[in-house]
Design a protein around this motif. Sequence first.
Motif, PDB file in Angstrom:
ATOM      1  N   ALA A 222      -6.791  -2.076  27.721  1.00 48.83           N
ATOM      2  CA  ALA A 222      -6.817  -2.206  26.265  1.00 48.83           C
ATOM      3  C   ALA A 222      -5.752  -1.358  25.580  1.00 48.83           C
ATOM      4  N   PHE A 223      -5.117  -0.450  26.328  1.00 47.33           N
ATOM      5  CA  PHE A 223      -4.180   0.501  25.737  1.00 47.33           C
ATOM      6  C   PHE A 223      -3.044  -0.174  24.960  1.00 47.33           C
ATOM      7  N   PRO A 224      -2.406  -1.223  25.496  1.00 51.28           N
ATOM      8  CA  PRO A 224      -1.337  -1.865  24.717  1.00 51.28           C
ATOM      9  C   PRO A 224      -1.822  -2.417  23.370  1.00 51.28           C
ATOM     10  N   SER A 225      -3.077  -2.918  23.337  1.00 52.34           N
ATOM     11  CA  SER A 225      -3.631  -3.418  22.079  1.00 52.34           C
ATOM     12  C   SER A 225      -3.837  -2.277  21.091  1.00 52.34           C
ATOM     13  N   LEU A 226      -4.361  -1.154  21.579  1.00 51.64           N
ATOM     14  CA  LEU A 226      -4.593   0.005  20.718  1.00 51.64           C
ATOM     15  C   LEU A 226      -3.275   0.580  20.202  1.00 51.64           C
ATOM     16  N   MET A 227      -2.226   0.443  20.974  1.00 48.00           N
ATOM     17  CA  MET A 227      -0.930   0.994  20.568  1.00 48.00           C
ATOM     18  C   MET A 227      -0.371   0.308  19.318  1.00 48.00           C
ATOM     19  N   LEU A 228      -0.874  -0.898  19.028  1.00 47.57           N
ATOM     20  CA  LEU A 228      -0.419  -1.575  17.810  1.00 47.57           C
ATOM     21  C   LEU A 228      -0.709  -0.717  16.581  1.00 47.57           C
ATOM     22  N   LEU A 229      -1.905  -0.093  16.547  1.00 43.96           N
ATOM     23  CA  LEU A 229      -2.250   0.782  15.421  1.00 43.96           C
ATOM     24  C   LEU A 229      -1.296   1.960  15.331  1.00 43.96           C
ATOM     25  N   VAL A 230      -0.930   2.514  16.488  1.00 44.70           N
ATOM     26  CA  VAL A 230      -0.027   3.664  16.508  1.00 44.70           C
ATOM     27  C   VAL A 230       1.359   3.262  16.005  1.00 44.70           C
ATOM     28  N   VAL A 231       1.832   2.102  16.476  1.00 47.98           N
ATOM     29  CA  VAL A 231       3.157   1.627  16.075  1.00 47.98           C
ATOM     30  C   VAL A 231       3.197   1.336  14.578  1.00 47.98           C
ATOM     31  N   VAL A 232       2.213   0.583  14.093  1.00 42.21           N
ATOM     32  CA  VAL A 232       2.203   0.182  12.682  1.00 42.21           C
ATOM     33  C   VAL A 232       2.003   1.383  11.763  1.00 42.21           C
ATOM     34  N   MET A 233       0.918   2.134  11.991  1.00 43.08           N
ATOM     35  CA  MET A 233       0.609   3.247  11.098  1.00 43.08           C
ATOM     36  C   MET A 233       1.583   4.409  11.281  1.00 43.08           C
ATOM     37  N   GLY A 234       2.001   4.642  12.523  1.00 42.98           N
ATOM     38  CA  GLY A 234       2.968   5.707  12.760  1.00 42.98           C
ATOM     39  C   GLY A 234       4.285   5.431  12.050  1.00 42.98           C
ATOM     40  N   GLY A 235       4.715   4.174  12.085  1.00 47.75           N
ATOM     41  CA  GLY A 235       5.961   3.808  11.410  1.00 47.75           C
ATOM     42  C   GLY A 235       5.866   3.929   9.906  1.00 47.75           C
ATOM     43  N   ILE A 236       4.710   3.533   9.343  1.00 49.54           N
ATOM     44  CA  ILE A 236       4.532   3.600   7.888  1.00 49.54           C
ATOM     45  C   ILE A 236       4.460   5.052   7.422  1.00 49.54           C
ATOM     46  N   VAL A 237       3.591   5.837   8.073  1.00 53.39           N
ATOM     47  CA  VAL A 237       3.413   7.239   7.668  1.00 53.39           C
ATOM     48  C   VAL A 237       4.681   8.041   7.912  1.00 53.39           C
ATOM     49  N   GLY A 238       5.388   7.734   9.016  1.00 55.64           N
ATOM     50  CA  GLY A 238       6.613   8.456   9.329  1.00 55.64           C
ATOM     51  C   GLY A 238       7.810   8.036   8.511  1.00 55.64           C
ATOM     52  N   GLY A 239       7.650   7.002   7.673  1.00 54.18           N
ATOM     53  CA  GLY A 239       8.751   6.546   6.834  1.00 54.18           C
ATOM     54  C   GLY A 239       9.795   5.730   7.569  1.00 54.18           C
ATOM     55  N   VAL A 240       9.446   5.270   8.778  1.00 57.35           N
ATOM     56  CA  VAL A 240      10.397   4.462   9.553  1.00 57.35           C
ATOM     57  C   VAL A 240      10.548   3.079   8.943  1.00 57.35           C
ATOM     58  N   PHE A 241       9.438   2.500   8.469  1.00 60.53           N
ATOM     59  CA  PHE A 241       9.491   1.209   7.805  1.00 60.53           C
ATOM     60  C   PHE A 241       8.377   1.100   6.775  1.00 60.53           C
ATOM     61  N   THR A 242       8.496   0.115   5.891  1.00 62.17           N
ATOM     62  CA  THR A 242       7.488  -0.109   4.850  1.00 62.17           C
ATOM     63  C   THR A 242       6.317  -0.884   5.433  1.00 62.17           C
ATOM     64  N   ALA A 243       5.246  -1.025   4.637  1.00 58.17           N
ATOM     65  CA  ALA A 243       4.084  -1.798   5.083  1.00 58.17           C
ATOM     66  C   ALA A 243       4.461  -3.252   5.326  1.00 58.17           C
ATOM     67  N   THR A 244       5.362  -3.778   4.509  1.00 53.17           N
ATOM     68  CA  THR A 244       5.795  -5.167   4.686  1.00 53.17           C
ATOM     69  C   THR A 244       6.564  -5.330   5.979  1.00 53.17           C
ATOM     70  N   GLU A 245       7.473  -4.409   6.256  1.00 52.77           N
ATOM     71  CA  GLU A 245       8.222  -4.460   7.516  1.00 52.77           C
ATOM     72  C   GLU A 245       7.295  -4.236   8.707  1.00 52.77           C
ATOM     73  N   ALA A 246       6.290  -3.374   8.526  1.00 54.79           N
ATOM     74  CA  ALA A 246       5.322  -3.125   9.599  1.00 54.79           C
ATOM     75  C   ALA A 246       4.548  -4.391   9.950  1.00 54.79           C
ATOM     76  N   SER A 247       4.253  -5.223   8.947  1.00 54.23           N
ATOM     77  CA  SER A 247       3.516  -6.466   9.206  1.00 54.23           C
ATOM     78  C   SER A 247       4.325  -7.413  10.088  1.00 54.23           C
ATOM     79  N   ALA A 248       5.643  -7.470   9.863  1.00 59.23           N
ATOM     80  CA  ALA A 248       6.499  -8.314  10.705  1.00 59.23           C
ATOM     81  C   ALA A 248       6.568  -7.766  12.124  1.00 59.23           C
ATOM     82  N   ILE A 249       6.623  -6.447  12.250  1.00 58.72           N
ATOM     83  CA  ILE A 249       6.624  -5.813  13.576  1.00 58.72           C
ATOM     84  C   ILE A 249       5.300  -6.102  14.297  1.00 58.72           C
ATOM     85  N   ALA A 250       4.192  -6.111  13.529  1.00 67.62           N
ATOM     86  CA  ALA A 250       2.884  -6.417  14.114  1.00 67.62           C
ATOM     87  C   ALA A 250       2.861  -7.813  14.719  1.00 67.62           C
ATOM     88  N   VAL A 251       3.499  -8.771  14.054  1.00 64.91           N
ATOM     89  CA  VAL A 251       3.567 -10.143  14.574  1.00 64.91           C
ATOM     90  C   VAL A 251       4.340 -10.172  15.893  1.00 64.91           C
TER      91      VAL A 251
END
Length: 431
Positions: A222-251
């Motif tokens: 299940a670890f790769p699935s859980l990592m989606l939260l880390v990638v999306v939220m980590g990127g948003i909180v860290g200022g790497v990308f916006t929430a909109t860009e994070a949604s495309a990365i999630a896809v």
Amino acid sequence: MDYISIIILVLTFITLMGIGVPVAWSLGLSSLLTLMVSVAFIPSATTIAQRMGTGLDSFSLLAIPFFVLAGEIMNRGGIANRLIELAKAITGRLPGGLLYVNVIAAMLFGAIAGSAAAAASAIGGILGKRMEKEGYPKELGAAVNITSSTTGLIIPPSNILIVYSLASGGVSIAALFVAGYVPGIFIGLLLMLTAAIFVKRKNLPGGTKTSVKELTAKFFRAFPSLMLLVVVMGGIVGGVFTATEASAIAVIYTLGLSFFYRELKWKELPAILLKSSETTAIVMLLIATSMSMSWVMSSEDIPQSISSALLSVSDNIWVILLLINLLLLFVGIFMDMTPAVLIFTPIFLPIVTALGVDPVHFGIIMILNLCIGLCTPPVGSVLFIGVGVAQTSIEKVVKPLLPFFVAMIIGLIIITAWPGLTLWLPRLFGL
């Protein structure tokens, strides 16, 4: 305030809803008829159309179709199964363990997919038959599935938090996302505590003990699935990308993961894209017509009048929050979440912020209120999905559902009265 316009707005909306007109059309038509009291038909229709278009002219709204698509891919790509297996490995051996599995899996899947409906359908579909086979009351399993599925609307990434950000005039999406974690987990724990009471009363069976080796194996699956939260939220909180860009990365992430799991085929993509487009179209039409109604209400000074009326009752913040909570609980019974957020945020937010309530805190309060409405008839979409998946009836589910309603309301009261529960994590990250 022009009381004739207000009466027309309320009566036409209630009448249209009462005769079965879809919510989006009811919002748009009642707004048009209200505007026609003072303006001719052509200018009124033109204004409503312009306001609908303007309401959708927001970069942040682009995140919604991407998160919807990511949720659909997850639903069909084997991700839900792996999250359920991990939850079973953690709590499945406890008496009544499948109830806890349902709550944990719904929190994980709902958080990643951002959809209560998807969580209720996926988790209920997988666990429902297993529960019935092991002797769990069908209606109890449905009640747990229905209520726990709403936690994904509070735990980010969540489409409805994006809608609240739009309606509030620009509250930080990153702050809202981070703020949702603790309240969402807290509600999940309250639901598990309520389930534990049922377990003791009904002497429900436990599962087999999971070895450390098996738990480790299921965690890594299940670890790769859980990592989606880390990638999306980590990127948003860290200022790497916006929430909109994070949604495309999630896809991209979920698509790659589903093919890696070999549970999604290329020929299934057209159906997934079509389903996502249908869901997005419904949400966007609701947003457009809700924004037109919000503009009509503002032009008639309705928010200011309601604010004056509430403040005339009391200027005590706890009294005002109690009244707003009661109003939102009532609204949630009869109105879908998206239009409710878009219509009532501009009304209530200025009142509470004037009394010192943080907009992020109020956003979580509002979403949690309306989550409870998703589990109640006559328009509780998650209720209908949960009942349908469990192949039972609303009448049979109501009795076991009531204690979980009480748990959610207790959670709402605590979250409302304790702002630090919501705000300490955003403050920790400087949001």
